[in-house]
Design an enzyme around this catalytic site. Structure first.
Site, PDB file in Angstrom:
ATOM      1  N   GLY A  46      12.948 -35.789 -48.098  1.00  0.00           N
ATOM      2  CA  GLY A  46      13.678 -34.956 -47.155  1.00  0.00           C
ATOM      3  C   GLY A  46      13.356 -35.372 -45.735  1.00  0.00           C
ATOM      4  N   GLU A 135      12.257 -28.407 -44.747  1.00  0.00           N
ATOM      5  CA  GLU A 135      13.082 -29.069 -43.725  1.00  0.00           C
ATOM      6  C   GLU A 135      13.631 -28.066 -42.712  1.00  0.00           C
ATOM      7  OE1 GLU A 135      12.673 -32.105 -43.615  1.00  0.00           O
ATOM      8  OE2 GLU A 135      11.965 -32.403 -45.652  1.00  0.00           O
ATOM      9  N   HIS A 138      11.250 -27.451 -40.020  1.00  0.00           N
ATOM     10  CA  HIS A 138      11.275 -28.486 -38.969  1.00  0.00           C
ATOM     11  C   HIS A 138      12.283 -28.138 -37.885  1.00  0.00           C
ATOM     12  CE1 HIS A 138       8.549 -31.594 -40.298  1.00  0.00           C
ATOM     13  NE2 HIS A 138       9.105 -31.677 -41.492  1.00  0.00           N
TER      14      HIS A 138
HETATM   15 ZN    ZN Z   1       8.309 -32.585 -43.176  1.00  0.00          ZN
END
Ligand code: ZN
Length: 169
Positions: A46, A135, A138
């Site tokens: 990912g 993800e 993030h």
């Molecule tokens: Zn990461």
């Protein structure tokens, strides 16, 4: 296509909150292609645009073993469906070489746009559910090390800072 440099913890740019994509155009699709190439090259399962210093809400994922299930999530939104949780030893291309157990909701629903800007919805299972949450963190300027103890986080930070210093020499 191009390989993109990946920011590493504790780079402060990883703390940027990414902005929604307003139009899914060829520029975004180029970014997506480059992100897949970069992720497969590492190799990883990912990658969020934040990790390549592009602060737009774009994520690419492929949890298959043979690179056969590329998934694109633009402007993803997660809904937690119940109180069940799962544990997984997570790693991250921005925290290379370190793996720690993270507890996250097990049952989620994800809404996002695909690479053509078309909305879709899935209820991911297992590793895919873990990966999407990692993800999405993030995109919100968060890293998996934020979910572990401050002691472990500080130790990882010190080791990576040492590595970065050695690389800069
Ligand atoms: Zn990461």
């Amino acid at each position: 296509m191009a390989l993109l440099p990946i920011l590493e913890f504790p780079d402060p740019r990883l703390r940027t909150v990414a902005k929604p994509v307003t139009e899914v155009d060829d520029k975004i699709r180029q970014l997506i292609n480059d992100m897949f190439e970069t992720m497969y090259d590492c190799p990883g399962i990912g990658l969020a645009a934040s990790q390549v210093n592009v602060h737009k809400r774009v994520v690419v994922i492929d949890v298959s073993e043979d690179k056969s299930q590329p998934l694109v999530f633009i402007n993803p939104e997660i809904e937690v469906l119940d109180n069940s949780v799962s544990e997984y030893d997570e790693g991250c291309l921005s925290v290379p070489g370190f793996y720690e157990t993270v507890v996250r909701p097990e049952h989620i629903r994800v809404k996002a746009l695909d690479r053509d800007g078309k909305p879709f919805e899935i209820e991911p299972q297992g590793l895919l559910a873990v990966c999407i949450q990692h993800e999405l963190d993030h995109l919100n300027g968060k890293l998996f090390v934020d979910h572990i103890s401050p002691f472990k986080r500080t130790r990882i930070r010190a080791k990576l800072e040492k590595k970065h210093k050695a690389e800069a020499r």
